[in-house]
Write a protein that holds these residues in place. Structure first.
Motif, PDB file in Angstrom:
ATOM      1  N   ASN A   1      10.427  -6.339  -0.467  1.00  0.00           N
ATOM      2  CA  ASN A   1      11.095  -6.270   0.832  1.00  0.00           C
ATOM      3  C   ASN A   1      12.068  -7.433   1.002  1.00  0.00           C
ATOM      4  O   ASN A   1      13.193  -7.260   1.483  1.00  0.00           O
ATOM      5  CB  ASN A   1      10.067  -6.297   1.970  1.00  0.00           C
TER       6      ASN A   1
ATOM      7  N   HIS B   1      12.258   1.452  -7.039  1.00  0.00           N
ATOM      8  CA  HIS B   1      12.382   1.096  -5.636  1.00  0.00           C
ATOM      9  C   HIS B   1      13.641   0.271  -5.352  1.00  0.00           C
ATOM     10  O   HIS B   1      14.260   0.425  -4.310  1.00  0.00           O
ATOM     11  CB  HIS B   1      11.142   0.326  -5.177  1.00  0.00           C
TER      12      HIS B   1
ATOM     13  N   TYR C   1      19.332   5.769 -10.658  1.00  0.00           N
ATOM     14  CA  TYR C   1      17.880   5.671 -10.788  1.00  0.00           C
ATOM     15  C   TYR C   1      17.173   7.022 -10.759  1.00  0.00           C
ATOM     16  O   TYR C   1      16.240   7.259 -11.512  1.00  0.00           O
ATOM     17  CB  TYR C   1      17.314   4.734  -9.708  1.00  0.00           C
TER      18      TYR C   1
ATOM     19  N   PRO D   1       5.250   1.491  -3.589  1.00  0.00           N
ATOM     20  CA  PRO D   1       6.428   2.317  -3.347  1.00  0.00           C
ATOM     21  C   PRO D   1       6.006   3.775  -3.515  1.00  0.00           C
ATOM     22  O   PRO D   1       5.429   4.140  -4.533  1.00  0.00           O
ATOM     23  CB  PRO D   1       7.385   1.906  -4.470  1.00  0.00           C
TER      24      PRO D   1
ATOM     25  N   HIS E   1      14.908   5.668  -0.535  1.00  0.00           N
ATOM     26  CA  HIS E   1      15.130   4.588  -1.485  1.00  0.00           C
ATOM     27  C   HIS E   1      15.214   3.258  -0.742  1.00  0.00           C
ATOM     28  O   HIS E   1      15.933   3.145   0.243  1.00  0.00           O
ATOM     29  CB  HIS E   1      16.441   4.860  -2.232  1.00  0.00           C
ATOM     30  N   ARG E   2      14.477   2.259  -1.215  1.00  0.00           N
ATOM     31  CA  ARG E   2      14.476   0.915  -0.649  1.00  0.00           C
ATOM     32  C   ARG E   2      13.921   0.818   0.771  1.00  0.00           C
ATOM     33  O   ARG E   2      14.082  -0.193   1.425  1.00  0.00           O
ATOM     34  CB  ARG E   2      15.891   0.323  -0.605  1.00  0.00           C
ATOM     35  N   SER E   3      13.269   1.868   1.255  1.00  0.00           N
ATOM     36  CA  SER E   3      12.682   1.747   2.591  1.00  0.00           C
ATOM     37  C   SER E   3      11.590   0.681   2.513  1.00  0.00           C
ATOM     38  O   SER E   3      10.891   0.589   1.517  1.00  0.00           O
ATOM     39  CB  SER E   3      12.106   3.079   3.036  1.00  0.00           C
ATOM     40  N   PRO E   4      11.484  -0.139   3.558  1.00  0.00           N
ATOM     41  CA  PRO E   4      10.548  -1.261   3.487  1.00  0.00           C
ATOM     42  C   PRO E   4       9.130  -0.800   3.168  1.00  0.00           C
ATOM     43  O   PRO E   4       8.674   0.222   3.662  1.00  0.00           O
ATOM     44  CB  PRO E   4      10.610  -1.863   4.889  1.00  0.00           C
ATOM     45  N   LEU E   5       8.451  -1.575   2.322  1.00  0.00           N
ATOM     46  CA  LEU E   5       7.073  -1.278   1.965  1.00  0.00           C
ATOM     47  C   LEU E   5       6.165  -1.961   2.979  1.00  0.00           C
ATOM     48  O   LEU E   5       6.530  -2.974   3.564  1.00  0.00           O
ATOM     49  CB  LEU E   5       6.781  -1.827   0.570  1.00  0.00           C
TER      50      LEU E   5
END
Lengths: 338, 344
Positions: free
Chosen positions: A188, A213, A232, B281, B287-291
């Motif tokens: 994050n 990710h 990706y 994840p 994609h890249r959404s906060p974990l």
């Protein structure tokens, strides 16, 4: 993905190490890659694939034997001062932090060496700002590495890399020494920093779910070569190289109801056989495909000529005779069975 | 916490799965407590673990650094690094006998013959001065295999663990082999004796995923064909999901949840388990959404105080959680969870 502004470009980079017996070890073989500004290039592969050698070349710790590396449009060449624009963050934060030095000192040292904040007050303010970037509070300033958790130490390592205002961070397995719960925090943080500071990342990892990710583009390396690269989702959802497929299939998915990804239906076994040959003299001969000894799909041509990266989708490229031939006979849709 | 609470409703042994009543667990840990000796006195770092392992089952122990998962399994064969870490109390029963009080000679016949252990660092079990074949043969002959058979078995197991050139490996010294090869040699050595239980302490963490897969497949196959029970300690939730039948989750020296693998992933009950699964994840998420992050840090074992050790990080904690540490209670997913809200 923003613009076509390339911050790092590798052009047919080769790296050889002399060997006492026989020919030199070829750690990298004709690697060509590029990283666009404010994006992430993920590099995956197993031990000995050359990903760490590549990261050392990128930051100028070593020089390529042949080929060229450009950082911010300038070639990396002998005698050039280690670039401030590209910084390396290692896997184990504790091994890169001096145990006798406080967090504050670790950061001010970097500022002093690079003449970045000449006055004391400026330095103090900058240290606080850096700690703020990595979500540490000013009270962490006086801590020694042993007083930090693994996640906090990795944050300090990142803050130190950021101290010189780099454009690019090379992150070599930045989460593998961390506990699962801290990994999420770290990912994050990296995603947030990228947005705030317009950073470009080279993210090196063997953990496909982490790479997926954070990455825009993924390059898969095998024995010093890039065998597949592309966006990706293309690379991980519809892998075309038998090695990428074997790799994706080997990753245990944290979902008991599902089989691992990468086992493409109707594609037959992609499971590789044997173990990776080490690069170099004991490795494959220069003819033929490096993956040949382990490949379940190998044909005659694979023993005769090494495959080159060829387009298999709009930005998706693969170095496999079988995959390329199959794709050429068929439309380039995502449903093409390989 | 007392040992008795952990086995509430008989689930301490079977994790809620329905087993035939006559079936006895092969290995039973009861109220295992492990302490670290410090100047101020012992600090309890494993605080009363109850665990039963049936023949023919694969149990996973998952937890983060400091949760006590490795110490728990090290205590089974009395392998704790003593000093400074020792067993403070509890029993470990194997086939009806208590391993914690057994004399060394009797224990030696269990160690490596009936219960084998593999570690993250292969050099823990290998002698750098001896050839691989010597070490494997020695292990076998120590446990009454005739020397001639031992040699044959040695090349057999080296082949089984996926080494492409077993003869070369057999004649090599440890320093001549790569880390992945050593790991497989260690595993071959552990499996050569056909143990009834294999205890694995993160043996594949340092390996490449393709090698890890080969080893999991091999252990899974042996489990199928010989009925060898497996206890697999890991922090990798992927390995847990794909490999074991039943999971225990450890936090701050205790088991906080125990359930079948299926139920644990579909309906986790303990807030820590829920958070742990949330940190991954997820495929299908943007994609890249906060974990999901777990705020705070695990508690210092010397300053636990009363109440639930997870309470400061727990989003659903209430008054009772800071007063009384919850025992393992029957949970909605059929397992047990150390949470006052387990039944909700």
């Amino acid at each position: 993905m923003s613009g076509g502004d390339v911050v790092l470009r590798a052009t047919t980079v080769e790296k050889e190490y002399p060997s006492r017996r026989g020919p030199p070890v070829r750690a990298l073989r004709g690697v060509s890659l590029q990283l666009e500004r404010a994006t992430t290039l993920g590099i995956v592969g197993e031990s000995g694939c050359g990903k760490s050698t590549l990261s050392r070349l990128m930051v100028g710790l070593e020089l390529p034997t042949r080929g060229q590396l450009d950082i911010m449009g300038e070639p990396v060449h002998p005698g050039r001062a280690l670039a401030r624009s590209i910084q390396l963050v290692f896997q184990d934060p504790f091994s890169s932090l001096d145990p006798r030095v406080t967090v504050e000192k670790a950061l001010t040292e970097v500022l002093t060496v690079h003449h970045l904040a000449p006055e004391r007050a400026q330095r103090q303010a900058r240290v606080d700002e850096l700690l703020g970037h990595v979500a540490l509070s000013p009270r962490h300033r006086d801590r020694y590495p042993h007083e930090l958790s693994g996640g906090q130490a990795q944050r300090v390592a990142i803050a130190r890399a950021l101290a010189v205002e780099p454009e690019i961070l090379v992150l070599d397995e930045p989460t593998s020494a961390l506990d699962v719960s801290v990994r999420a925090e770290m990912l994050n943080l990296l995603v947030r920093l990228q947005g705030e500071l317009e950073l470009s990342y080279v993210f090196i990892s063997h953990d496909l779910s982490m790479v997926r990710h954070v990455s825009d583009i993924i390059a898969v390396m095998y024995l010093g070569q890039v065998v597949e690269q592309g966006p990706y989702a293309d690379v991980l959802d519809t892998p075309r190289h038998p090695y990428t497929r074997a790799l994706a299939a080997a990753v245990p998915v944290p979902d008991p109801g599902r089989r691992p990804s990468g086992q493409v239906d109707g594609a037959g076994a992609v499971t590789m056989v044997g173990e990776a040959l080490t690069a170099g003299p004991a490795g494959p001969t220069s003819d033929g495909c490096p993956y040949l000894p382990r490949c379940p799909l190998a044909e005659q041509v694979c023993a005769e000529t090494a495959p080159q990266l060829g387009a298999i989708g709009p930005r998706h490229r693969v170095a496999c005779h079988v995959a390329l031939r199959t794709a050429r006979g068929l439309p380039l849709s995502e449903d093409v069975p390989v | 916490m007392t040992g008795g609470t952990g086995v509430t409703g008989g689930t301490g042994v079977t994790g809620g799965a329905v087993h035939a009543e006559e079936e006895q667990p092969l290995l039973v840990l009861r109220d295992v407590r492990i302490g670290l000796h410090e100047r101020r006195g012992p600090v309890e770092i494993v605080r009363g673990v109850d665990l039963g392992v049936m023949a023919h089952e694969k149990v996973g122990i998952v937890g983060e650094s400091g949760s006590g998962k490795s110490l728990t399994v090290l205590s089974v064969l009395r392998l704790l690094p003593d000093p400074p870490i020792r067993l403070l109390g509890g029993t470990v029963e194997y086939a009806g006998r208590d391993l914690t009080t057994m004399d060394e000679r009797a224990l030696a016949s269990v160690r490596g013959a009936q219960i084998s252990m593999i570690y993250q660092d292969p050099m823990t079990s290998l002698n750098p001065l001896l050839r691989v074949s010597t070490q494997i043969v020695e292990t076998l002959t120590a446990h009454t295999t005739p020397k001639h058979d031992a040699r044959r078995r040695c090349s057999e197991v080296l082949h089984q663990v996926g080494l492409t050139d077993p003869d070369r490996v057999a004649h090599a010294f440890p320093h001549e082999l790569s880390g992945g090869m050593l790991q497989r040699v260690m595993i071959a050595m552990a499996l050569a004796v056909s143990p009834r239980i294999l205890i694995a302490d993160e043996p594949t963490t340092a390996l490449d995923v393709t090698i890890q897969r080969q080893i999991l497949d091999l252990v899974g196959e042996l489990h199928e064909t010989t009925g060898m029970a497996v206890v697999w300690v890991t922090h990798d939730l992927g390995v847990i999901a794909q490999f074991v039948d039943r999971v225990v989750v450890m936090y701050a020296g205790r088991i906080v949840e125990r359930a079948t693998t299926e139920e644990l992933f579909v309906r986790p009950v303990h807030p820590y388990t829920v958070a742990l699964l949330g940190t991954l994840p997820r495929e299908g998420a943007a994609h890249r959404s906060p974990l999901t992050q777990i705020g705070g840090q695990p508690p210092d074992p010397s300053r636990l105080g009363k109440g639930c050790p997870y309470r400061q990080r727990c989003p659903v904690a209430f008054d009772r959680c800071s007063e009384e540490e919850p025992p393992l209670l029957p949970a909605a997913n059929g397992g047990v969870a150390a949470c006052w809200r387990a039944e909700e």
